[in-house]
Design an enzyme around this catalytic site. Structure first.
Site, PDB file in Angstrom:
ATOM      1  N   GLU A  30       0.225  -1.217   5.843  1.00 33.41           N
ATOM      2  CA  GLU A  30       1.270  -0.729   6.893  1.00 33.41           C
ATOM      3  C   GLU A  30       1.130   0.660   6.990  1.00 33.41           C
ATOM      4  O   GLU A  30       1.162   1.293   7.963  1.00 33.41           O
ATOM      5  CB  GLU A  30       2.654  -0.870   6.050  1.00 33.41           C
ATOM      6  CG  GLU A  30       3.923  -0.676   6.931  1.00 33.41           C
ATOM      7  CD  GLU A  30       4.273   0.692   6.730  1.00 33.41           C
ATOM      8  OE1 GLU A  30       5.232   1.187   7.649  1.00 33.41           O
ATOM      9  OE2 GLU A  30       3.712   1.569   5.862  1.00 33.41           O
ATOM     10  N   ASP A  32       0.719  -1.381  -0.021  1.00 31.95           N
ATOM     11  CA  ASP A  32       0.060  -0.161   0.039  1.00 31.95           C
ATOM     12  C   ASP A  32       0.882   1.168  -0.062  1.00 31.95           C
ATOM     13  O   ASP A  32       1.982   1.311   0.266  1.00 31.95           O
ATOM     14  CB  ASP A  32      -0.920   0.071   1.242  1.00 31.95           C
ATOM     15  CG  ASP A  32      -0.192  -0.001   2.639  1.00 31.95           C
ATOM     16  OD1 ASP A  32       0.647  -0.797   2.736  1.00 31.95           O
ATOM     17  OD2 ASP A  32      -0.666   0.522   3.376  1.00 31.95           O
ATOM     18  N   ASP A  65       8.733   4.000  -1.178  1.00 36.53           N
ATOM     19  CA  ASP A  65       7.800   3.470  -0.149  1.00 36.53           C
ATOM     20  C   ASP A  65       6.653   2.760  -0.443  1.00 36.53           C
ATOM     21  O   ASP A  65       5.639   3.505  -0.558  1.00 36.53           O
ATOM     22  CB  ASP A  65       7.604   4.716   0.583  1.00 36.53           C
ATOM     23  CG  ASP A  65       6.904   4.238   2.149  1.00 36.53           C
ATOM     24  OD1 ASP A  65       6.824   3.125   2.496  1.00 36.53           O
ATOM     25  OD2 ASP A  65       6.442   5.100   2.750  1.00 36.53           O
TER      26      ASP A  65
END
Length: 448
Positions: A149, A85, A115
């Site tokens: 996360e 995610d 990320d």
């Protein structure tokens, strides 16, 4: 350097494909597009068919994945982690489409490149290439890819529960976090291979003031918004005491040979000169200052819904990153003490203590393995432990593993690190390929 129109390495095109699928997590699950996550899992299976065909897969959470790769032994399992995610892009000024996966100036641009889809691709490409050669790892390898996360979800906790149920106690866990960081410290030219050996606790507080409200034409002094503003200012003016935790002392010791001459004696004697080095960190800017203390960031504000109405309730959200050695209880006590106003409620919305400290010396076989692979793939870098400032899914794995490390094997400039959760996030093509090599070598070097 590969560019538009040329034949791209598979890892690069795979990262582009994943970036183009906007798997944005929201705390309100109703706002999360489950269809995007469905498409991402389909794309991941298409890009890495051997990973999906030969490894045992367990689904965790809504879209989390936990793969098991059988090794010659299950005595010292390795867990490689990443998350699927990403955070939203609303309100940010990107110079190009954040979900285009465009290649520009030798880098893949888009939300999630750093990320954390870069790590997803790096891990999967490394494993896929080893499977193509029928490689059997010396130890079991688990791939844990969380799906929530960014909103502190439960997929990683469910993965831990699965491993615990199966009696798996990982030898080493590697998640996102550190990097091959350039411009990491003033005066240090060598890139630093920073490995997070602990991470700050993530705690969310709410400062709340209630009042009578009323019409804006007849305001009373010291209403909810004024009291809240004063509380925020007092907190901003009174940070928690700074200190130098053990990983930062070791970081300075390892940097001594690379520091400017006037700083070398200071760095080399870091243990005895902690107060002086703490002042150096605080003076060097926010990135280094955060290495020395618990931080407070006021991130959300709410008051009246209309310009001509006095707020009956004013709220401020405060994101706290709790330093190793501090506690949430101590943080709340500090906030109440410096705010010094009984009308300001201090409510804990999310509680997170600092993670346990993992082994961080060359004598430890797990940490030494990471050091060796960093030196092999990035010979110009200085491997060193550090305190991870942000929160990762790996904090949940500390319940079943004593060696939990945070390291993304990609070269990142200061500007790139600042683009994480911000605009113009991008990962260099060559950096991605180096990262693939690092994950591959880590698996190949597992002890027998």
């Amino acid at each position: 350097m590969p560019g538009e129109g040329s034949a791209l390495p598979h890892a690069v095109s795979a990262l582009q494909a994943l970036v183009r699928i906007p798997t944005v997590s929201h705390r309100d699950a109703a706002r999360t597009d489950a269809g995007a996550f469905d498409r991402l899992l389909d794309e991941l299976a298409a890009q890495f068919p051997l990973v999906h065909a030969r490894l045992e897969l367990t689904r965790v959470g809504t879209h989390g994945l936990l793969f098991r790769w059988d090794g010659a032994s299950d005595a010292q399992p390795l867990v490689l982690m990443a998350h699927l995610d990403v955070v939203p892009v609303e309100g940010q000024q990107w110079s190009r489409d954040p979900f285009s996966g465009e290649i520009h100036d030798g880098a893949v641009w888009g939300r999630g490149t750093l990320d954390d889809k870069g790590c997803v691709v790096g891990i999967c490409q490394a494993v896929e290439s080893l499977l193509e050669q029928d490689h059997v790892p010396a130890q079991d390898v688990w791939l844990s890819f969380g799906c929530d996360e960014e909103v502190s979800g439960t997929a990683a906790q469910e993965a831990v529960a699965v491993l615990r149920e199966r009696g798996v106690r990982p030898w080493v866990v590697v998640d996102e976090g550190g990097a091959i960081a350039t411009e990491a410290f003033p005066g240090i030219r060598a890139p630093l291979g920073v490995v997070g050996v602990t991470e700050k606790g993530t705690t969310d507080l709410e400062l709340r003031v209630d009042g009578a409200g009323g019409h804006a034409s007849t305001p009373a002094r010291h209403g909810p918004t004024a009291r809240l503003a004063r509380a925020i200012t007092r907190l901003d003016d009174a940070p928690m005491p700074a200190s130098l935790p053990a990983p930062t002392v070791e970081l300075f010791r390892r940097l001594a040979a690379h520091a400017p001459l006037p700083l070398r004696p200071l760095f080399a004697r870091a243990e005895r000169l902690r107060p002086a080095l703490t002042r150096v960190l605080l003076a060097a800017g926010p990135e280094t200052a955060a290495m020395a203390r618990t931080t407070f960031a006021v991130t959300t504000l709410a008051g009246s819904p209309a310009l001509n109405v006095i707020a009956t309730t004013a709220r401020a959200g405060v994101n706290v990153r709790v330093m190793l050695g501090d506690t949430v209880e101590g943080v709340v006590a500090h906030v109440r003490r410096v705010v010094a106003d009984d009308a300001v409620q201090v409510n804990v919305l999310e509680h997170g203590e600092p993670s346990p400290l993992s082994p961080m010396t060359s004598e430890d076989p797990g940490f030494a393995l990471l050091e060796r692979t960093i030196t092999e793939v990035f010979p110009d870098a200085v491997p060193t432990p550090y305190v991870m400032m942000a929160a990762t899914d790996s904090r949940h794995f500390t319940a079943i593993c004593e060696r939990v490390y945070r390291f993304a094997p990609f070269r990142m400039t200061r500007a790139q690190r600042q683009s994480i959760h911000a605009a113009d996030e991008h990962l260099g093509v060559e950096a991605l390929l180096e990262g693939v090599r690092w994950y591959r070598r880590l698996v190949e070097e597992l002890p027998r």
